[in-house]
Design a protein around this motif. Structure first.
Motif, PDB file in Angstrom:
ATOM      1  N   LEU A 158      48.129  34.545  30.895  1.00 24.97           N
ATOM      2  CA  LEU A 158      47.378  35.420  32.103  1.00 24.97           C
ATOM      3  C   LEU A 158      46.445  34.785  32.460  1.00 24.97           C
ATOM      4  CD1 LEU A 158      46.296  38.361  33.525  1.00 24.97           C
ATOM      5  CD2 LEU A 158      45.597  39.050  31.260  1.00 24.97           C
ATOM      6  N   VAL A 159      46.230  34.714  33.589  1.00 24.98           N
ATOM      7  CA  VAL A 159      44.667  34.469  34.493  1.00 24.98           C
ATOM      8  C   VAL A 159      44.245  35.362  34.934  1.00 24.98           C
ATOM      9  CG1 VAL A 159      44.428  32.038  35.897  1.00 24.98           C
ATOM     10  CG2 VAL A 159      45.853  31.362  34.310  1.00 24.98           C
ATOM     11  N   GLU A 160      42.247  35.636  34.571  1.00 19.61           N
ATOM     12  CA  GLU A 160      42.402  36.749  35.049  1.00 19.61           C
ATOM     13  C   GLU A 160      40.321  36.712  35.110  1.00 19.61           C
ATOM     14  OE1 GLU A 160      41.078  39.440  36.939  1.00 19.61           O
ATOM     15  OE2 GLU A 160      43.375  39.290  36.676  1.00 19.61           O
ATOM     16  N   HIS A 161      39.869  36.946  36.592  1.00 24.32           N
ATOM     17  CA  HIS A 161      38.309  37.041  36.138  1.00 24.32           C
ATOM     18  C   HIS A 161      37.548  37.821  35.584  1.00 24.32           C
ATOM     19  CE1 HIS A 161      37.032  33.335  38.264  1.00 24.32           C
ATOM     20  NE2 HIS A 161      38.241  32.847  38.690  1.00 24.32           N
ATOM     21  N   ASP A 162      38.525  39.523  35.673  1.00 24.26           N
ATOM     22  CA  ASP A 162      38.859  40.696  35.068  1.00 24.26           C
ATOM     23  C   ASP A 162      38.243  40.586  33.906  1.00 24.26           C
ATOM     24  OD1 ASP A 162      38.168  43.453  34.490  1.00 24.26           O
ATOM     25  OD2 ASP A 162      39.078  43.701  36.182  1.00 24.26           O
ATOM     26  N   MET A 163      36.956  40.537  33.280  1.00 23.74           N
ATOM     27  CA  MET A 163      36.910  40.956  31.733  1.00 23.74           C
ATOM     28  C   MET A 163      37.402  41.962  31.096  1.00 23.74           C
ATOM     29  SD  MET A 163      35.749  37.044  31.235  1.00 23.74           S
ATOM     30  CE  MET A 163      37.474  37.317  32.437  1.00 23.74           C
ATOM     31  N   GLU A 164      36.732  43.010  31.704  1.00 19.61           N
ATOM     32  CA  GLU A 164      37.129  43.954  31.384  1.00 19.61           C
ATOM     33  C   GLU A 164      38.481  44.412  31.029  1.00 19.61           C
ATOM     34  OE1 GLU A 164      36.962  49.291  31.302  1.00 19.61           O
ATOM     35  OE2 GLU A 164      35.515  47.390  32.685  1.00 19.61           O
ATOM     36  N   ALA A 165      39.867  43.633  31.769  1.00 22.77           N
ATOM     37  CA  ALA A 165      40.855  44.133  32.107  1.00 22.77           C
ATOM     38  C   ALA A 165      41.313  42.683  30.484  1.00 22.77           C
ATOM     39  CB  ALA A 165      41.596  43.705  33.384  1.00 22.77           C
TER      40      ALA A 165
END
Length: 255
Positions: free
Chosen positions: A202-209
């Protein structure tokens, strides 16, 4: 780590004088959700493109399921069980949700595209497509044109398209991009369910997720791995805080 599903060793990719992937190494265990995070320009999407074969590295190796796939084209990697969803949606907007998924299943099974004979007319492809749509909660939207789906539904449809190819490893490039709070919560719930069935990068900017989902996190800065480990270790890593997370991004709700 014994027999990782994916092993990347000393990967280098340059664009002119820019080193987008700088001697990068990482392992992804079977059955884990491995998040890759970092600031814009860190090389995350370039890495994913090399894993799927859209880009070839200048040097280094990529092994998948104990096989060297470094020089294989994208379609060969897909046949081996690598599937990707894109940061920017790449769906056929004038086709239905069912058609999009059926065409993906058709391509994965090695059939040529015969648009005059719809993939949906072939019962096995239709059944595969419907099962994938139901898996992501879009069964009732099967006959809806993609252009009529909400942005969140389109992101879910991209997952269904990927699942229709029966992947061993699912590569997700910012699935939360552009989602509202409710849509993001639905996506997190869906990924929590899918992680039981398929290995996910998973590449993601949403740190909560990221901190809610990841078993392990790798942090990239300027194409280099600066840290890799369990979420708690990454959250407490001072170099990661300075380079990317910052105090305002450190998530505490989920741990």
């Amino acid at each position: 780590m014994a027999d990782p599903l994916l092993r990347v060793e000393n990967l280098v990719r340059r664009f002119g004088g820019i080193v987008a992937t700088d001697n990068l190494s990482l392992d992804v265990a079977r059955g884990e959700l491995h998040a890759i995070i970092g600031p814009n320009g860190a090389g995350k999407t370039t890495l994913i493109s090399q894993l799927t074969g859209q880009l070839l590295p200048d040097s280094g190796t990529i092994r998948f399921a104990d096989r060297d796939i470094t020089g294989l084209p994208a379609y060969r990697r897909s046949a081996l069980g690598l599937a990707r969803s894109f940061q920017i949606t790449s769906l056929l907007l004038d086709f239905t949700a069912l058609d999009n998924v059926a065409l993906a299943a058709q391509a994965h099974d090695g059939h040529s595209f015969h648009f005059w004979r719809s993939a949906r007319a072939e019962r096995p492809l239709r059944e595969t497509a419907l099962a994938a749509l139901q898996r992501v909660g879009l069964g009732s939207r099967a006959e809806t044109l993609v252009s009529k789906l909400s942005h969140g539904e389109q992101r879910e449809l991209e997952l269904a398209v990927a699942l229709a190819t029966k992947p061993q490893l699912l590569l997700l490039d910012e699935p939360m991009a552009g989602l509202g709070i409710t849509e993001s919560a639905r996506m997190v719930k869906l990924l929590q369910e899918l992680r039981r069935e398929v290995t996910i990068v998973l590449v993601e900017h949403d740190m909560e997720a990221v901190f809610a989902l990841a078993d392990r996190i790798t942090v990239l800065v300027y194409g280099r791995v600066i840290a890799s480990g369990a979420p708690a270790a990454i959250r407490g890593n001072e170099e990661v805080r300075r380079a990317y997370l910052g105090e305002q991004h450190v998530v505490t709700r989920h741990g």
